[in-house]
Design an enzyme around this catalytic site. Structure first.
Site, PDB file in Angstrom:
ATOM      1  N   ARG A   1      -9.753   1.016   9.484  1.00  0.00           N
ATOM      2  CA  ARG A   1      -9.234  -0.550   9.850  1.00  0.00           C
ATOM      3  C   ARG A   1     -10.583  -1.102  10.220  1.00  0.00           C
ATOM      4  NH1 ARG A   1      -3.471   0.338   9.399  1.00  0.00           N
ATOM      5  NH2 ARG A   1      -2.315  -1.670   9.569  1.00  0.00           N
TER       6      ARG A   1
ATOM      7  N   LYS B   1       0.860  -1.217  -0.037  1.00  0.00           N
ATOM      8  CA  LYS B   1      -0.017  -0.088   0.087  1.00  0.00           C
ATOM      9  C   LYS B   1       0.822   1.326   0.090  1.00  0.00           C
ATOM     10  CE  LYS B   1      -2.418  -0.931   3.977  1.00  0.00           C
ATOM     11  NZ  LYS B   1      -1.840  -2.028   4.400  1.00  0.00           N
TER      12      LYS B   1
ATOM     13  N   ARG C   1      11.659  -1.274  11.476  1.00  0.00           N
ATOM     14  CA  ARG C   1      10.470  -1.265  12.193  1.00  0.00           C
ATOM     15  C   ARG C   1      10.416  -2.604  13.186  1.00  0.00           C
ATOM     16  NH1 ARG C   1       5.305  -0.092   8.198  1.00  0.00           N
ATOM     17  NH2 ARG C   1       4.193  -1.269   9.998  1.00  0.00           N
TER      18      ARG C   1
ATOM     19  N   ARG D   1      -0.211  -9.312  13.004  1.00  0.00           N
ATOM     20  CA  ARG D   1      -0.940  -8.412  12.286  1.00  0.00           C
ATOM     21  C   ARG D   1      -1.898  -8.804  11.113  1.00  0.00           C
ATOM     22  NH1 ARG D   1       4.410  -5.535  10.477  1.00  0.00           N
ATOM     23  NH2 ARG D   1       3.117  -3.954   9.202  1.00  0.00           N
TER      24      ARG D   1
HETATM   25  P1  AMP Z   1       0.682   0.045   9.216  1.00  0.00           P
HETATM   26  O1  AMP Z   1       2.084   0.966   8.948  1.00  0.00           O
HETATM   27  O2  AMP Z   1      -0.365   0.550   8.501  1.00  0.00           O
HETATM   28  O3  AMP Z   1       1.164  -1.397   8.939  1.00  0.00           O
HETATM   29  O4  AMP Z   1       0.427   0.132  10.603  1.00  0.00           O
HETATM   30  C1  AMP Z   1       1.109  -0.055  11.586  1.00  0.00           C
HETATM   31  C2  AMP Z   1       0.350  -0.095  12.937  1.00  0.00           C
HETATM   32  O5  AMP Z   1      -0.261   1.205  13.336  1.00  0.00           O
HETATM   33  C3  AMP Z   1      -0.719  -1.093  13.046  1.00  0.00           C
HETATM   34  O6  AMP Z   1      -0.413  -2.587  13.272  1.00  0.00           O
HETATM   35  C4  AMP Z   1      -1.619  -0.682  14.228  1.00  0.00           C
HETATM   36  O7  AMP Z   1      -0.978  -0.938  15.344  1.00  0.00           O
HETATM   37  C5  AMP Z   1      -1.214   0.952  13.949  1.00  0.00           C
HETATM   38  N1  AMP Z   1      -2.439   1.448  13.064  1.00  0.00           N
HETATM   39  C6  AMP Z   1      -2.125   1.992  11.957  1.00  0.00           C
HETATM   40  N2  AMP Z   1      -3.311   2.565  11.215  1.00  0.00           N
HETATM   41  C7  AMP Z   1      -4.183   2.242  12.120  1.00  0.00           C
HETATM   42  C8  AMP Z   1      -5.634   2.125  12.386  1.00  0.00           C
HETATM   43  N3  AMP Z   1      -6.548   2.799  11.349  1.00  0.00           N
HETATM   44  N4  AMP Z   1      -6.455   1.823  13.335  1.00  0.00           N
HETATM   45  C9  AMP Z   1      -5.953   1.528  14.424  1.00  0.00           C
HETATM   46  N5  AMP Z   1      -4.509   1.076  14.517  1.00  0.00           N
HETATM   47  C10 AMP Z   1      -3.700   1.595  13.270  1.00  0.00           C
END
Ligand code: AMP
Length: 371
Positions: free
Chosen positions: A270, A195, A315, A327
């Site tokens: 989400r 993404k 990360r 995840r």
């Molecule tokens: P990502 O970079 O999109 O994979 O997000 C990393 C982490 O950020 C996720 O595993 C969640 O812990 C948190 N996170 C990101 N976006 C959201 C969201 N819309 N709602 C809740 N947690 C989020």
């Protein structure tokens, strides 16, 4: 009076001033006074919308006349439906009378057609149609509209008797719906689907603002903000940050970019609560989600991609296979239901997420270009 108003969830901008509405009413009254000299017509007002127009019109009518009312229903929200039903018929009988039908607006002509049928059944002596507003582009019927206050384009209008779901009838000017030209994409897919990579390309191509909630959280963690400290405990375990926190943060990010042509939401929504909050936020800007474009990638490919990324991304949640798998599990347990949420609105578009970056961009673009 204000130039922009909000009724329910929509914004409207001033379109016809109070003075111009009055000119239009006067114009119709002058012609009726000429044409109905020596007659005693019945003004048949079509409720509810025409009541304001008719009350002013009748006050400017110099000859004897009688009043009657009829109620038919057609609009639901901002869409006109073809089905019209009589809610209240004209009393007493109009048989043998000269009838002036008073309408607020004539668009498709379905209402006019229904009323003309009723008048013919009643065996009236004559009838004419007087309307404050007329939409020539929308009118599809053969009947002559005898008296027109103003011709208007095919926009949704409110005010001076016309409503949007019950509101706006008391406005003395006429307002039209503010159209949005924004493109708002929800870029969807499990962690590691690509993404972020695609968003970087698409934001340039379509001139959109990219909001990655994950990136915003990481920025806050790096800068040790209050939000960062709160989010870190969830992110480190691969869990979702609570909705209230995430929604507040997302709203703030959108507000920071008030002039954007549109957004790419990456990692948001989400949960269903987040999707609903996004709909409310965008509705307040007279826009909505244009579509959800989802990258579809097999789970094992995702795990391998994320472990690979973990070697360089720095990360913590990419470095540990158990966290990665959690995840992905969270994605299917809590997030994948959003597919159904957008499918119901005909906004879900799945795209094969395996291939080169440019191949996938091409697939996404094909979908985006149709939104
Ligand atoms: P990502 O970079 O999109 O994979 O997000 C990393 C982490 O950020 C996720 O595993 C969640 O812990 C948190 N996170 C990101 N976006 C959201 C969201 N819309 N709602 C809740 N947690 C989020």
């Amino acid at each position: 009076m204000k130039n922009t108003i909000t009724l329910h969830d929509l914004s409207f901008e001033k379109f016809i001033t109070k003075t111009n509405v009055q000119h239009a009413v006067n114009g119709v009254a002058v012609r009726l006074n000429e044409d109905y000299r020596g007659k005693c017509p019945v003004f048949l007002t079509v409720l509810n919308g025409a009541f304001l127009f008719s009350s002013e019109l009748i006050k400017k009518f110099d000859h004897d006349c009688e009043l009657s009312f009829i109620k038919v229903a057609s609009y639901e929200g901002t869409q006109q439906s073809d089905e019209i039903h009589t809610v209240m018929g004209a009393e007493p009988s109009l048989k043998g009378r000269d009838v002036i039908v008073v309408e607020d607006i004539v668009d498709s002509g379905n209402t006019v057609e229904t009323i003309i049928k009723i008048l013919k059944d009643e065996e009236v002596a004559s009838f004419t149609i007087a309307t404050l507003l007329y939409k020539p582009e929308a009118y599809k019927k053969p009947y002559k509209i005898d008296y027109i206050g103003l011709e208007v384009p095919n926009d949704f209008v409110v005010g001076y008797g016309l409503d949007y779901n019950g509101l706006g009838r008391n406005l003395t000017s006429i307002y039209k719906l503010k159209e949005s030209t924004m493109t708002n994409l929800v870029l969807f897919g499990p962690p590691g689907a690509g993404k972020g990579t695609q968003a970087e390309v698409l934001k340039e191509k379509y001139n959109l603002v990219h909001i990655s909630t994950g990136d915003v959280f990481r920025y806050n963690i790096k800068n040790a903000t209050e939000l960062g400290t709160l989010a870190k405990s969830y992110i480190d375990k691969g869990q979702l940050v609570p909705d209230s926190v995430t929604i507040k943060m997302l709203n703030a990010e959108v507000e920071k970019n008030a002039d954007a042509k549109g957004f790419i939401f990456d990692g948001f929504p989400r949960t269903e609560a987040q999707a609903e909050a996004l709909a409310v936020l965008l509705a307040s800007k007279n826009t909505g989600v244009s579509g959800m474009v989802a990258l579809e990638v097999d789970d094992e490919v995702l795990v391998q991609r994320l472990l690979e990324r973990g070697k360089t991304s720095g990360r913590a949640d990419d470095a540990d296979e158990a966290v990665i798998r959690n995840r992905i599990k969270v994605y299917y347990a809590e997030t994948a239901i959003l597919k159904g949420f957008y499918e119901k609105q005909d906004k879900y578009h799945g795209v094969d997420g395996v291939g080169t970056v440019s191949e996938i961009t091409d697939r996404l673009s094909k979908v985006i270009d149709t939104l």
